[in-house]
Write a protein that holds these residues in place. Structure first.
Motif, PDB file in Angstrom:
ATOM      1  N   UNK A  66       0.817  -1.209   0.000  1.00  0.00           N
ATOM      2  CA  UNK A  66       0.000   0.000   0.000  1.00  0.00           C
ATOM      3  C   UNK A  66       0.854   1.263   0.000  1.00  0.00           C
ATOM      4  N   UNK A  67       2.042   1.220   0.602  1.00  0.00           N
ATOM      5  CA  UNK A  67       2.938   2.381   0.580  1.00  0.00           C
ATOM      6  C   UNK A  67       3.464   2.639  -0.827  1.00  0.00           C
ATOM      7  N   UNK A  68       3.689   1.546  -1.593  1.00  0.00           N
ATOM      8  CA  UNK A  68       4.255   1.674  -2.933  1.00  0.00           C
ATOM      9  C   UNK A  68       3.195   1.589  -4.034  1.00  0.00           C
ATOM     10  N   UNK A  69       1.933   1.516  -3.661  1.00  0.00           N
ATOM     11  CA  UNK A  69       0.845   1.266  -4.611  1.00  0.00           C
ATOM     12  C   UNK A  69       0.807   2.220  -5.807  1.00  0.00           C
ATOM     13  N   UNK A  70       0.934   3.531  -5.624  1.00  0.00           N
ATOM     14  CA  UNK A  70       0.853   4.402  -6.804  1.00  0.00           C
ATOM     15  C   UNK A  70       1.903   4.070  -7.874  1.00  0.00           C
ATOM     16  N   UNK A  71       3.098   3.673  -7.465  1.00  0.00           N
ATOM     17  CA  UNK A  71       4.155   3.335  -8.424  1.00  0.00           C
ATOM     18  C   UNK A  71       3.939   1.951  -9.041  1.00  0.00           C
ATOM     19  N   UNK A  72       3.244   1.070  -8.325  1.00  0.00           N
ATOM     20  CA  UNK A  72       3.057  -0.311  -8.787  1.00  0.00           C
ATOM     21  C   UNK A  72       1.725  -0.549  -9.498  1.00  0.00           C
ATOM     22  N   UNK A  73       0.910   0.478  -9.630  1.00  0.00           N
ATOM     23  CA  UNK A  73      -0.411   0.322 -10.257  1.00  0.00           C
ATOM     24  C   UNK A  73      -0.275  -0.255 -11.661  1.00  0.00           C
ATOM     25  N   UNK A  74      -1.144  -1.204 -11.981  1.00  0.00           N
ATOM     26  CA  UNK A  74      -1.199  -1.893 -13.269  1.00  0.00           C
ATOM     27  C   UNK A  74       0.016  -2.788 -13.530  1.00  0.00           C
ATOM     28  N   UNK A  75       0.732  -3.169 -12.482  1.00  0.00           N
ATOM     29  CA  UNK A  75       1.870  -4.081 -12.615  1.00  0.00           C
ATOM     30  C   UNK A  75       1.589  -5.336 -11.804  1.00  0.00           C
ATOM     31  N   UNK A  76       2.310  -6.414 -12.155  1.00  0.00           N
ATOM     32  CA  UNK A  76       2.152  -7.650 -11.401  1.00  0.00           C
ATOM     33  C   UNK A  76       2.921  -7.538 -10.087  1.00  0.00           C
ATOM     34  N   UNK A  77       2.268  -7.923  -9.004  1.00  0.00           N
ATOM     35  CA  UNK A  77       2.866  -7.868  -7.675  1.00  0.00           C
ATOM     36  C   UNK A  77       2.608  -9.188  -6.957  1.00  0.00           C
ATOM     37  N   UNK A  78       3.362  -9.418  -5.896  1.00  0.00           N
ATOM     38  CA  UNK A  78       3.129 -10.557  -5.013  1.00  0.00           C
ATOM     39  C   UNK A  78       3.024 -10.007  -3.602  1.00  0.00           C
ATOM     40  N   UNK A  79       1.918 -10.324  -2.937  1.00  0.00           N
ATOM     41  CA  UNK A  79       1.680  -9.813  -1.595  1.00  0.00           C
ATOM     42  C   UNK A  79       1.392 -10.983  -0.662  1.00  0.00           C
ATOM     43  N   UNK A  80       1.836 -10.826   0.579  1.00  0.00           N
ATOM     44  CA  UNK A  80       1.641 -11.856   1.594  1.00  0.00           C
ATOM     45  C   UNK A  80       0.880 -11.241   2.753  1.00  0.00           C
ATOM     46  N   UNK A  81      -0.135 -11.967   3.251  1.00  0.00           N
ATOM     47  CA  UNK A  81      -0.892 -11.472   4.375  1.00  0.00           C
ATOM     48  C   UNK A  81      -1.842 -12.525   4.916  1.00  0.00           C
ATOM     49  N   UNK A  82      -2.505 -12.169   6.002  1.00  0.00           N
ATOM     50  CA  UNK A  82      -3.455 -13.062   6.664  1.00  0.00           C
ATOM     51  C   UNK A  82      -4.861 -12.754   6.188  1.00  0.00           C
ATOM     52  N   UNK A  83      -5.600 -13.787   5.817  1.00  0.00           N
ATOM     53  CA  UNK A  83      -6.978 -13.624   5.358  1.00  0.00           C
ATOM     54  C   UNK A  83      -7.849 -13.328   6.576  1.00  0.00           C
ATOM     55  N   UNK A  84      -8.538 -12.161   6.549  1.00  0.00           N
ATOM     56  CA  UNK A  84      -9.431 -11.879   7.665  1.00  0.00           C
ATOM     57  C   UNK A  84     -10.892 -11.834   7.232  1.00  0.00           C
ATOM     58  N   UNK A  85     -11.135 -11.941   5.914  1.00  0.00           N
ATOM     59  CA  UNK A  85     -12.530 -12.015   5.449  1.00  0.00           C
ATOM     60  C   UNK A  85     -12.549 -12.685   4.076  1.00  0.00           C
ATOM     61  N   UNK A  86     -13.491 -13.617   3.910  1.00  0.00           N
ATOM     62  CA  UNK A  86     -13.777 -14.220   2.606  1.00  0.00           C
ATOM     63  C   UNK A  86     -15.248 -13.979   2.337  1.00  0.00           C
ATOM     64  N   UNK A  87     -15.571 -13.422   1.191  1.00  0.00           N
ATOM     65  CA  UNK A  87     -16.972 -13.163   0.847  1.00  0.00           C
ATOM     66  C   UNK A  87     -17.739 -14.475   0.791  1.00  0.00           C
ATOM     67  N   UNK A  88     -18.895 -14.490   1.430  1.00  0.00           N
ATOM     68  CA  UNK A  88     -19.676 -15.717   1.553  1.00  0.00           C
ATOM     69  C   UNK A  88     -20.422 -16.071   0.277  1.00  0.00           C
ATOM     70  N   UNK A  89     -20.620 -15.138  -0.603  1.00  0.00           N
ATOM     71  CA  UNK A  89     -21.367 -15.387  -1.835  1.00  0.00           C
ATOM     72  C   UNK A  89     -20.416 -15.813  -2.948  1.00  0.00           C
ATOM     73  N   UNK A  90     -20.000 -17.049  -2.922  1.00  0.00           N
ATOM     74  CA  UNK A  90     -19.170 -17.590  -3.992  1.00  0.00           C
ATOM     75  C   UNK A  90     -17.674 -17.442  -3.788  1.00  0.00           C
ATOM     76  N   UNK A  91     -17.230 -16.774  -2.748  1.00  0.00           N
ATOM     77  CA  UNK A  91     -15.793 -16.618  -2.489  1.00  0.00           C
ATOM     78  C   UNK A  91     -15.060 -15.868  -3.581  1.00  0.00           C
ATOM     79  N   UNK A  92     -15.744 -14.918  -4.213  1.00  0.00           N
ATOM     80  CA  UNK A  92     -15.140 -14.184  -5.318  1.00  0.00           C
ATOM     81  C   UNK A  92     -14.032 -13.243  -4.881  1.00  0.00           C
ATOM     82  N   UNK A  93     -14.006 -12.899  -3.603  1.00  0.00           N
ATOM     83  CA  UNK A  93     -12.952 -12.010  -3.107  1.00  0.00           C
ATOM     84  C   UNK A  93     -12.634 -12.329  -1.658  1.00  0.00           C
TER      85      UNK A  93
END
Length: 166
Positions: A44-71
């Motif tokens: 998120x600190x580097x987001x403006x420079x990385x917009x529209x580029x491929x990135x790899x991010x690591x984090x803990x899942x704290x919410x999964x959408x219940x309607x199909x798990x689309x996000x």
């Protein structure tokens, strides 16, 4: 016999000279691409420079959408710092079992565009009867949107390509 030996030596020399030496493949000195895995905070600190580029991010899942798990949402150093991950066709769907797990997501970082980006004030409006008042109101609305957009927080999300559980 001497003539045969001389002819065969001559044929061997001619044949050998006609062949081109095979060249070894040329090695280019390209530095191997270093894969950098970012935390949600770093991304998120580097987001403006990385917009529209491929990135790899690591984090803990704290919410999964219940309607199909689309996000799902990956949490950074606190619940206030998070990024939305769209599963898309490549990933398919997230599952409720992934809640609380550590994921590494590869994807394209995208910026959420606002309605004001898509509008061109005045260009789509005519000059018929009764439209003058509407145009004035629309112009005021566009002005307010433009003023607030300049100070608005930019919002990013990731269009997922690959997911790896850690």
């Amino acid at each position: 016999m001497k003539k045969i030996a001389m002819l065969s030596m001559l044929a061997l020399i001619v044949f050998a000279c006609g062949q081109q030496a095979k060249k070894a493949p040329v090695k280019t000195e390209e530095a191997p691409m270093e894969v950098v895995v970012l935390t949600v905070d770093e991304l998120l600190q580097q987001a403006p420079e990385l917009a529209d580029k491929e990135v790899i991010v690591k984090g803990t899942v704290f919410h999964v959408c219940q309607h199909g798990g689309e996000r799902c949402f990956l949490m950074g150093s606190s619940e206030d710092i998070s990024i939305r991950i769209e599963a898309g066709e490549k990933i398919g769907a997230f599952t409720q079992e992934q809640m609380g797990s550590e994921l590494e997501i590869a994807g394209i970082l995208k910026e959420v565009k606002t309605e004001a980006d898509a509008h061109n004030p005045g260009a789509e409006h005519g000059t018929g009867e009764g439209e003058a008042e509407e145009d004035t109101e629309t112009a005021k609305a566009h002005q307010i949107i433009a003023e607030n957009q300049a100070t608005a927080e930019r919002v990013f999300f990731i269009e997922g390509l690959k997911v790896k559980e850690l």
